[in-house]
Design a protein around this motif. Structure first.
Motif, PDB file in Angstrom:
ATOM      1  N   LYS A  81      26.780   4.751 -40.044  1.00  0.00           N
ATOM      2  CA  LYS A  81      28.127   4.311 -39.727  1.00  0.00           C
ATOM      3  C   LYS A  81      28.186   2.789 -39.752  1.00  0.00           C
ATOM      4  O   LYS A  81      27.163   2.108 -39.681  1.00  0.00           O
ATOM      5  CB  LYS A  81      28.541   4.832 -38.353  1.00  0.00           C
ATOM      6  N   ASP A  82      29.410   2.257 -39.825  1.00  0.00           N
ATOM      7  CA  ASP A  82      29.591   0.803 -39.862  1.00  0.00           C
ATOM      8  C   ASP A  82      28.963   0.124 -38.649  1.00  0.00           C
ATOM      9  O   ASP A  82      28.346  -0.933 -38.765  1.00  0.00           O
ATOM     10  CB  ASP A  82      31.079   0.448 -39.922  1.00  0.00           C
ATOM     11  N   ILE A  83      29.109   0.715 -37.473  1.00  0.00           N
ATOM     12  CA  ILE A  83      28.569   0.105 -36.269  1.00  0.00           C
ATOM     13  C   ILE A  83      27.044   0.024 -36.322  1.00  0.00           C
ATOM     14  O   ILE A  83      26.435  -0.923 -35.837  1.00  0.00           O
ATOM     15  CB  ILE A  83      29.046   0.878 -35.013  1.00  0.00           C
ATOM     16  N   THR A  84      26.430   1.014 -36.973  1.00  0.00           N
ATOM     17  CA  THR A  84      24.973   1.002 -37.119  1.00  0.00           C
ATOM     18  C   THR A  84      24.543  -0.055 -38.122  1.00  0.00           C
ATOM     19  O   THR A  84      23.573  -0.788 -37.887  1.00  0.00           O
ATOM     20  CB  THR A  84      24.484   2.390 -37.577  1.00  0.00           C
ATOM     21  N   VAL A  85      25.274  -0.169 -39.230  1.00  0.00           N
ATOM     22  CA  VAL A  85      24.970  -1.200 -40.227  1.00  0.00           C
ATOM     23  C   VAL A  85      25.096  -2.588 -39.603  1.00  0.00           C
ATOM     24  O   VAL A  85      24.252  -3.465 -39.821  1.00  0.00           O
ATOM     25  CB  VAL A  85      25.902  -1.081 -41.447  1.00  0.00           C
TER      26      VAL A  85
END
Length: 271
Positions: A81-85
């Motif tokens: 997910k974007d938050i993980t990236v």
């Protein structure tokens, strides 16, 4: 009829030109010099981890991920997910690495961005990314100002010390978090009323700051000297002691741009 001179057409109202459609546009869709950096590839993550000498467990701990999740990401088995990236990117960027997007025949990569590890002042690291383009600065600030730990954003102008530069002043930002500071005085960003693209980038950060709802202010005049060659402690002291106003309307930045025109030469990109 004899003309004694000419008058330049008035500059456009950026708020009317870019809103409301602009405000409803995701940050990654805003037109810039090139598209924002794509999602990190598994190869980039593995390369960055190798450059830092970290194990998967060390990186996973810094990003608050499980080792299994990180292993799947690095093997390309899952799409993060974007938050993980963002968490993975931030873990490396805070240690002085920068991710490079693919360009032409060259693929994506990783490079060192700092000459040394970030300075630590009062127990908090001062992150000063070097050589980032304006669209990358826009993306970095747009994400950072919405983080829960962000306390304040201060925008200020610096004299551009690059010989032959198109722009007389550079726009810079100091973000203060609970556990660190982010200072963009070693990267490229401009408050240039002559460029719709550059003003779109500034407006994107401004609107992201509004969503973050933390203190946002701007220094009313350019700083007396460029802080780029200064040590972190000296640069922060100079920036913090400048008189600043609370930023409540984008027209305040437009007025600042009119008071201190950035454009020096006539061959820079305009409308």
């Amino acid at each position: 009829m004899i003309f004694s001179g000419w008058r330049r057409a008035p500059l456009p109202n950026f708020r009317k030109m870019l809103c409301p459609a602009f405000l409803s546009t995701p940050l990654e869709k805003i037109p810039t010099e090139r598209q924002f950096y794509p999602m990190l590839t598994p190869e980039q993550i593995r390369s960055a981890r190798g450059m830092m000498g970290w194990t998967q467990a060390e990186l996973a701990s810094r990003c608050r991920l499980s080792t299994t999740s990180l292993n799947n990401i690095e093997r390309g088995l899952t799409t993060p997910k974007d938050i993980t990236v963002n968490a993975i990117r931030r873990a490396f960027e805070e240690e002085g690495l920068a991710f490079i997007p693919a360009s032409g025949t060259l693929g994506p990569g990783v490079r060192l961005c700092f000459a040394s590890r970030p300075a630590v002042i009062g127990g908090h690291p001062v992150i000063r990314p070097e050589g980032l383009s304006s669209d990358r600065v826009c993306r970095l600030l747009g994400e950072a100002v919405q983080e829960p730990g962000c306390q304040s954003l201060r925008l200020f102008l610096l004299p551009n010390s690059v010989p032959g530069a198109h722009y007389k002043y550079t726009l810079n930002a100091l973000l203060e978090f609970d556990d660190r500071c982010l200072l963009t005085d070693r990267s490229t960003w401009y408050l240039a009323l002559d460029s719709l693209r550059r003003m779109a980038e500034v407006l994107a950060v401004y609107d992201a700051a509004l969503k973050g709802r933390q203190l946002t202010e701007f220094v009313r005049a350019p700083l007396p000297q460029d802080t780029e060659p200064l040590e972190a402690a000296e640069a922060l002291d100079l920036i913090r002691k400048q008189s600043a106003d609370k930023l409540v309307d984008f027209e305040q930045l437009e007025a600042l741009g009119r008071a201190y025109p950035a454009l020096v030469t006539t061959d820079a990109e305009c409308f």
